[in-house]
Design a protein around this motif. Sequence first.
Motif, mmCIF file in Angstrom:
data_model
loop_
_atom_site.group_PDB
_atom_site.id
_atom_site.type_symbol
_atom_site.label_atom_id
_atom_site.label_comp_id
_atom_site.label_asym_id
_atom_site.label_seq_id
_atom_site.Cartn_x
_atom_site.Cartn_y
_atom_site.Cartn_z
ATOM 1 N N LEU A 272 6.116 -11.118 -6.146
ATOM 2 C CA LEU A 272 5.076 -10.657 -7.236
ATOM 3 C C LEU A 272 4.828 -9.123 -7.538
ATOM 4 O O LEU A 272 4.781 -8.616 -8.383
ATOM 5 N N ALA A 273 4.828 -8.416 -6.177
ATOM 6 C CA ALA A 273 4.440 -7.072 -6.466
ATOM 7 C C ALA A 273 5.677 -6.314 -6.995
ATOM 8 O O ALA A 273 5.384 -5.282 -7.736
ATOM 9 N N GLY A 274 6.844 -6.942 -7.018
ATOM 10 C CA GLY A 274 7.993 -6.096 -7.576
ATOM 11 C C GLY A 274 8.443 -6.599 -8.832
ATOM 12 O O GLY A 274 8.881 -5.663 -9.718
ATOM 13 N N GLU A 275 7.606 -7.321 -9.278
ATOM 14 C CA GLU A 275 7.756 -8.029 -10.701
ATOM 15 C C GLU A 275 6.915 -7.530 -11.619
ATOM 16 O O GLU A 275 7.234 -7.514 -13.200
ATOM 17 N N THR A 276 5.916 -6.666 -11.289
ATOM 18 C CA THR A 276 4.926 -6.292 -12.125
ATOM 19 C C THR A 276 5.731 -5.255 -13.338
ATOM 20 O O THR A 276 6.295 -4.128 -12.536
ATOM 21 N N LYS A 277 5.381 -5.109 -14.434
ATOM 22 C CA LYS A 277 5.823 -4.184 -15.466
ATOM 23 C C LYS A 277 4.809 -3.128 -15.729
ATOM 24 O O LYS A 277 5.021 -2.066 -16.550
ATOM 25 N N GLU A 278 3.471 -3.405 -15.330
ATOM 26 C CA GLU A 278 2.579 -2.377 -15.545
ATOM 27 C C GLU A 278 2.001 -1.882 -14.352
ATOM 28 O O GLU A 278 2.385 -2.463 -13.232
ATOM 29 N N GLU A 279 1.176 -0.868 -14.602
ATOM 30 C CA GLU A 279 0.671 -0.103 -13.384
ATOM 31 C C GLU A 279 -0.121 -1.354 -12.442
ATOM 32 O O GLU A 279 -1.147 -1.824 -13.264
ATOM 33 N N PRO A 280 -0.023 -1.107 -11.280
ATOM 34 C CA PRO A 280 -0.579 -2.237 -10.361
ATOM 35 C C PRO A 280 -2.186 -1.712 -9.824
ATOM 36 O O PRO A 280 -2.388 -0.633 -9.971
ATOM 37 N N THR A 281 -3.169 -2.753 -9.572
ATOM 38 C CA THR A 281 -4.135 -2.216 -9.167
ATOM 39 C C THR A 281 -4.080 -2.099 -7.595
ATOM 40 O O THR A 281 -2.910 -2.139 -6.955
ATOM 41 N N ARG A 282 -5.094 -1.696 -7.002
ATOM 42 C CA ARG A 282 -5.032 -1.103 -5.593
ATOM 43 C C ARG A 282 -4.975 -2.278 -4.657
ATOM 44 O O ARG A 282 -4.231 -2.538 -3.557
ATOM 45 N N ASP A 283 -5.443 -3.610 -5.011
ATOM 46 C CA ASP A 283 -5.376 -4.641 -4.326
ATOM 47 C C ASP A 283 -4.121 -4.988 -4.397
ATOM 48 O O ASP A 283 -3.629 -5.486 -3.274
ATOM 49 N N ILE A 284 -3.299 -5.040 -5.301
ATOM 50 C CA ILE A 284 -2.070 -5.397 -5.591
ATOM 51 C C ILE A 284 -1.139 -4.543 -4.371
ATOM 52 O O ILE A 284 -0.272 -5.048 -3.544
ATOM 53 N N TRP A 285 -1.473 -3.306 -4.350
ATOM 54 C CA TRP A 285 -0.360 -2.378 -3.618
ATOM 55 C C TRP A 285 -0.884 -2.713 -1.922
ATOM 56 O O TRP A 285 -0.084 -2.563 -1.048
ATOM 57 N N MET A 286 -2.108 -3.082 -1.745
ATOM 58 C CA MET A 286 -2.600 -3.176 -0.475
ATOM 59 C C MET A 286 -1.962 -4.360 0.251
ATOM 60 O O MET A 286 -1.620 -4.655 1.336
ATOM 61 N N MET A 287 -2.247 -5.417 -0.724
ATOM 62 C CA MET A 287 -1.266 -6.784 -0.331
ATOM 63 C C MET A 287 -0.043 -6.784 -0.147
ATOM 64 O O MET A 287 0.515 -7.236 0.862
ATOM 65 N N LYS A 288 0.545 -5.802 -0.762
ATOM 66 C CA LYS A 288 2.020 -5.698 -0.687
ATOM 67 C C LYS A 288 2.351 -5.009 0.582
ATOM 68 O O LYS A 288 3.077 -5.126 1.546
ATOM 69 N N ASN A 289 1.290 -4.072 1.054
ATOM 70 C CA ASN A 289 1.594 -3.284 2.183
ATOM 71 C C ASN A 289 1.176 -4.245 3.651
ATOM 72 O O ASN A 289 2.088 -4.107 4.542
ATOM 73 N N ILE A 290 0.559 -5.306 3.357
ATOM 74 C CA ILE A 290 0.207 -6.224 4.438
ATOM 75 C C ILE A 290 1.494 -7.219 4.637
ATOM 76 O O ILE A 290 2.011 -7.346 5.745
ATOM 77 N N ALA A 291 2.048 -7.412 3.437
ATOM 78 C CA ALA A 291 3.446 -8.385 3.600
ATOM 79 C C ALA A 291 4.458 -7.356 4.171
ATOM 80 O O ALA A 291 5.154 -7.889 5.078
ATOM 81 N N LEU A 292 4.692 -6.290 3.839
ATOM 82 C CA LEU A 292 5.668 -5.290 4.412
ATOM 83 C C LEU A 292 5.451 -5.177 5.971
ATOM 84 O O LEU A 292 6.205 -5.202 6.752
ATOM 85 N N THR A 293 4.022 -4.810 6.320
ATOM 86 C CA THR A 293 3.952 -4.659 7.694
ATOM 87 C C THR A 293 4.280 -6.086 8.544
ATOM 88 O O THR A 293 4.618 -6.051 9.653
ATOM 89 N N ARG A 294 3.848 -7.142 8.117
ATOM 90 C CA ARG A 294 4.141 -8.293 8.701
ATOM 91 C C ARG A 294 5.758 -8.674 8.715
ATOM 92 O O ARG A 294 6.100 -9.256 10.011
ATOM 93 N N LYS A 295 6.394 -8.263 7.894
ATOM 94 C CA LYS A 295 7.811 -8.403 8.050
ATOM 95 C C LYS A 295 8.332 -7.150 8.596
ATOM 96 O O LYS A 295 9.780 -7.193 8.921
ATOM 97 N N GLY A 296 7.929 -6.095 9.001
ATOM 98 C CA GLY A 296 8.285 -5.003 9.726
ATOM 99 C C GLY A 296 9.082 -4.067 9.071
ATOM 100 O O GLY A 296 9.929 -3.158 9.488
ATOM 101 N N THR A 297 9.021 -3.947 7.587
ATOM 102 C CA THR A 297 9.701 -3.217 7.023
ATOM 103 C C THR A 297 8.977 -2.052 6.040
ATOM 104 O O THR A 297 9.542 -1.427 5.199
ATOM 105 N N ILE A 298 7.772 -1.768 6.488
ATOM 106 C CA ILE A 298 6.826 -0.903 5.641
ATOM 107 C C ILE A 298 7.587 0.386 5.964
ATOM 108 O O ILE A 298 7.198 1.418 4.942
ATOM 109 N N GLY A 299 7.834 0.771 6.768
ATOM 110 C CA GLY A 299 8.527 2.349 6.930
ATOM 111 C C GLY A 299 9.547 2.504 6.249
ATOM 112 O O GLY A 299 10.074 3.714 6.030
#
Length: 589
Positions: A303-330
């Motif tokens: 969902l974070a990658g499908e957005t065509k408009e500028e995202p909110t900070r909430d979307i950005w931070m939830m995306k970062n949580i997902a990347l952290t849990r998957k170990g690919t945020i770096g």
Amino acid sequence: MGVVLVCAEYNYLLRVEEQNLFLNTPLFFQQCMVVPGGFLSWAGAFLTQLLYHPTLGVSVLCLLWALLVFLVHRTFHVSSRWMSVALIPVAMLLLADVFLGYWIYYLKLRGFFFVGTLGTLSAVALTLVYRVLPRWCRTVFLVAAIVCCYPLMGFYALLAALLMAVVGWHLSDYGKWRSTVDTLVALLTAAVVPLLCYRFCYHQTPMVNVYWTALPIFRFRQESFPAYHIPTLVIVLTLTLLAFCYRVKRAETPGAMAWPNWLITIVLAAVLALFWYKDGNFHREIAMRRMVDQLDWDGVLRLAGETKEEPTRDIWMMKNIALTRKGTIGEEMYRYPNGAQPAKSPFTPSLVHWDGKMLYYHYGIPNYCYRWCMEDGVEYGWSVEKLKLMAKCSLVNGEMEAAQKYISTLKKTLFHRRWALRYEEYIHNPRLVVEDEEMLPILHLRSEENYLSGDEAQTERFLIEHLAGTESQDPMLQEQALIAAMLVRDPNLFWLRFYQYTELHKSERVPTLYQQAACLYGGMSSTVDASKMPFDKKVVESCRAFMDDFKSYRDQGMALESIKPFMRQRFENTYYFDYFFNHYQEVAY
């Protein structure tokens, strides 16, 4: 309407249910009844919980709407030619539920999703009873209805009084004298009863609201937004007009399904389509939040990658949580759209009041999650979401008695009892907390310092500052500290966290984004020699290319905002681009 509601707003309906709480206890009923209209709130909260299964909840709502259409026809003798007029209140009730947006986090009226429907239905039903009663007891019923129903229905009892007074003028067995008496009695009773209830019974209701109880209050801080009451106003005007147009008998003409019905239906559909709340970021937020609760990290990233408009900070931070849990945020933090699109709302909501509490929890700061759940519970009312978060925070903190309190409360709900029974086992067997897929990363991210201070309602800024200042030997927490230091843009703090990261990951390759940050800061610093660091060749080349292009544009006298579009295509997914061009300030109220 029901099919469209379920298909278009499935996640929204689930979110509304999470913001609701109904407990099958006498105390909960008593708490609802401390204000006029409390019975409607109690019944509305009961029906709102059915949205746990959206199809079930909407089916019940549609049955109530169908009953309302039937009663409107029966009460006001609406002719077949104008049959669609009865759909106007239904359309307004639907609109009142789907154009709220971020208001669902701030409304204090329990069960608001169903209260309007139940109240309108009750007002029309009372008018029907008044009309069919023998004339000698109508005045007594009118008074009794207002006196008995105002504590139960609030504003909608006064609406019933208005409709009964107007219909009385058109009853064939009523003379003008009786109609005048009923009108005066209705107006006097409707004016006096709320004041008497305020004086002797309901001390928690402000004087200014005694005539509007059971209606949602659209007020943020000291500012009111009366435009949100337009659907209710249209319902009142429509029903009043039907009462004025009441006739005992109407002559039906053949082929009654004429152009007025089609015109009204088309206009209502156009109004719903125009004013339906369609903010893509809002709907994406509630969908992503649901996936976070289900630990569906791939779904969050999709969902974070499908957005065509500028995202909110909430979307950005939830995306970062997902990347952290998957170990690919770096590697992937900047592969997704970045931005700070403000909430599309007439007021300025703060992230901490909707997903901020969850963000604190998942970033290992349960004290702040718990604190905001408590504050919002007191201010805006308790909800299933808040009780669940408070139970989880208590479990993570090892506060089993507190966890038992919230779990015992959730056991009294209809659909969340199974959830409560599952986590009740954690109380009896604390080892399950450590083994839990959701809680284990949170335990790693928890700082050894157990404190609570002010965050000024700025969730992201506080998280960054908190994590950047955290020292830990836990690799997961230390990585978050490194990322926070990168976002703070403090070279000295970055090098402190970067060296600590390399010490904890000696045998591992440093992720690309961390290399980019080190390469950038190394080129900007005269005290750190980064030339001998084992950076990837591509990182060194990209850093040099970025700095050369950036210097070239700056030498031409161009401002940062003018340079940004030229640099975006090549470097948007890099830390360099974020360092120079992305400076977002979270808004707090």
